[in-house]
Motif scaffolding. Structure first.
Motif: not given
Length: 465
Positions: A104, A171, A173, A459
């Motif tokens: 991320d 994920r 994201e 997150s």
């Protein structure tokens, strides 16, 4: 009668031993290797080559062993900043708790801000670790960016950038639209495949991560681009029981047989892990010319299982060797990987004869070269001049009886004295010659800590369960 003129070469290496790993498995003691530009031009007895060649440089190591450069056939170099963070997690939980938060942050820098300093830092410190432990080439399944390849180029390393293709399971994201994945992949091929043109050290391969993280559409596209661009493909195959169960549930077959539906199972496939393989899968591997990549330390640390390497060897399958990423190893040391890989097979089979030192050394050299599609892996005239000099004078090595057994069971990465890649001396007397080692380590320390601290604020981060 005058003596004939000597042939000119750029480099002559002389040592107490030369381990060729050629078809005759010749060992010259003492021996020598002659290098001209990027290739080996001769190997043989030391006295013979000294009379035959006039060299611009002569490097002499009386207690040294010249061997083919080691080839790490599978790793994830971005994980160099995640070493020491995992213990006690299975592969799926490890992805959730360690990899995804780091990814991320990396994507936020690269995709969001155009900042590639993390990539430069992990690329160069990983290449430094590999060079200093005798590895001259790796296949790196990574978050590909220009700075990673530039880092290899600047330090003098040889590498294959296996561009990761993922469009499901992870994920949301972290996912990109499939069109963006395809565009970025083709951009990497255009900019970095076969670079530099006059003597290529960098290649690009395609890397659908696993059969369950890559959609049928993206697998079809990978096969099409492989054929159009003459690339090879590397995929994690049958690493965990989870993967085997999921593919059987969704598609009614094994992971390898599922990939065969897309035309991906042939001599251009490097299949990583192959831990949970049925007999019919091993038969397909042999028949189709697939190169499996054995990752013993990663498989042990994640509790994934033991790859049936002894069964592969009995069939005559050429197995390569890799460290996997540092988040599940936690090193890039191929000497340690050879030793662990041999011992694991012996204890798994309860038979010390199922694998030999020569078998595992060939995995780290000749078979690794086959996986990477480079003309290396043995010390033979005409091969790429990727060779390593190991000092055999240490207390843990003396006395030397059987040179192969000493190399695999006694030698360490720290015994590597000199490394030649593409005919260039990049490490001499354990000193890196191409870049400033201290600057690389400082950069890696800074950016590694930076990545970890920001990962904890992602997150996607969840504390260990």
């Amino acid at each position: 009668m005058s003596n004939p003129a000597k042939e000119s070469v750029s480099l002559l290496l002389t040592a107490g031993w030369v381990l060729t790993m050629n078809q005759e498995d010749e060992v010259f003691a003492p021996g020598a290797v002659a290098v001209r530009d990027a290739h080996l031009v001769a190997v043989g007895p030391q006295e013979e080559l000294a009379h035959r060649f006039e060299a611009e440089r002569v490097l002499d190591y009386p207690m040294g062993l010249i061997l083919p450069g080691l080839i790490n056939a599978h790793t994830h170099l971005y994980q160099n900043f995640l070493k020491g963070l995992n213990d006690g997690l299975t592969m799926v939980d490890w992805c959730d708790d360690v990899l995804f938060p780091a990814a991320d942050v990396i994507h936020a820098d690269h995709r969001g801000a155009g900042d590639q300093r993390l990539g430069q830092a992990w690329s160069q410190v990983a290449a430094l670790e590999m060079i200093k432990s005798g590895t001259t080439c790796c296949i790196n399944m990574d978050m590909s960016m220009d700075a990673v390849f530039q880092g290899w180029f600047d330090i003098g390393f040889r590498g294959v950038g296996a561009v990761t293709l993922v469009d499901q399971w992870i994920r949301p994201e972290l996912l990109l639209p499939i069109e963006d994945i395809q565009q970025q992949t083709l951009g990497n091929v255009e900019r970095w495949h076969q670079v530099p043109a006059e003597s290529p050290r960098i290649q690009i391969a395609l890397a659908p991560s696993t059969p369950f993280t890559t959609s049928p559409e993206l697998l079809h596209w990978a096969r099409e681009q492989r054929d159009r661009l003459d690339l090879f493909v590397q995929i994690h195959v049958a690493e965990t029981r989870y993967e085997v169960v999921e593919i059987a549930r969704q598609h009614g077959t094994t992971p390898l047989a599922y990939l065969d539906r897309f035309g991906l199972v042939d001599r251009r496939l490097s299949a990583v892990h192959c831990v949970h393989m049925a007999d019919q899968d091993l038969d397909m591997v042999l028949e189709c010319g697939v190169i499996p990549v054995y990752n013993p330390k990663s498989n042990m640390k994640l509790g994934s299982g033991i790859a049936p390497v002894a069964a592969m060897l009995r069939r005559g399958i050429p197995v390569a060797l890799g460290t996997d990423g540092s988040a599940s190893n936690d090193l890039l040391d191929m000497f340690e990987e050879m030793r662990a890989g041999a011992l694991l097979q012996k204890v798994a089979g309860e038979d010390p004869s199922v694998i030999t030192a020569a078998d595992v050394f060939r995995m780290a050299t000749e078979n690794g070269a086959k996986a990477a599609r480079i003309d290396a892996g043995t010390v033979d005239p005409g091969r790429l001049a990727d060779v390593v000099l190991v000092d055999l004078s240490g207390a843990h090595l003396v006395p030397v009886h059987d040179i192969m057994n000493s190399l695999v069971y006694c030698a360490k990465g720290s015994d590597v004295e000199t490394v030649i890649i593409d005919g260039q001396v990049v490490l001499e007397n354990r000193k890196l010659l191409t870049l400033e080692e201290g600057a690389i380590l400082d950069m890696a320390q800074e950016w590694g800590q930076n990545l970890r601290q920001r990962s904890l604020r992602s997150s996607l981060y969840r504390p260990y369960r």
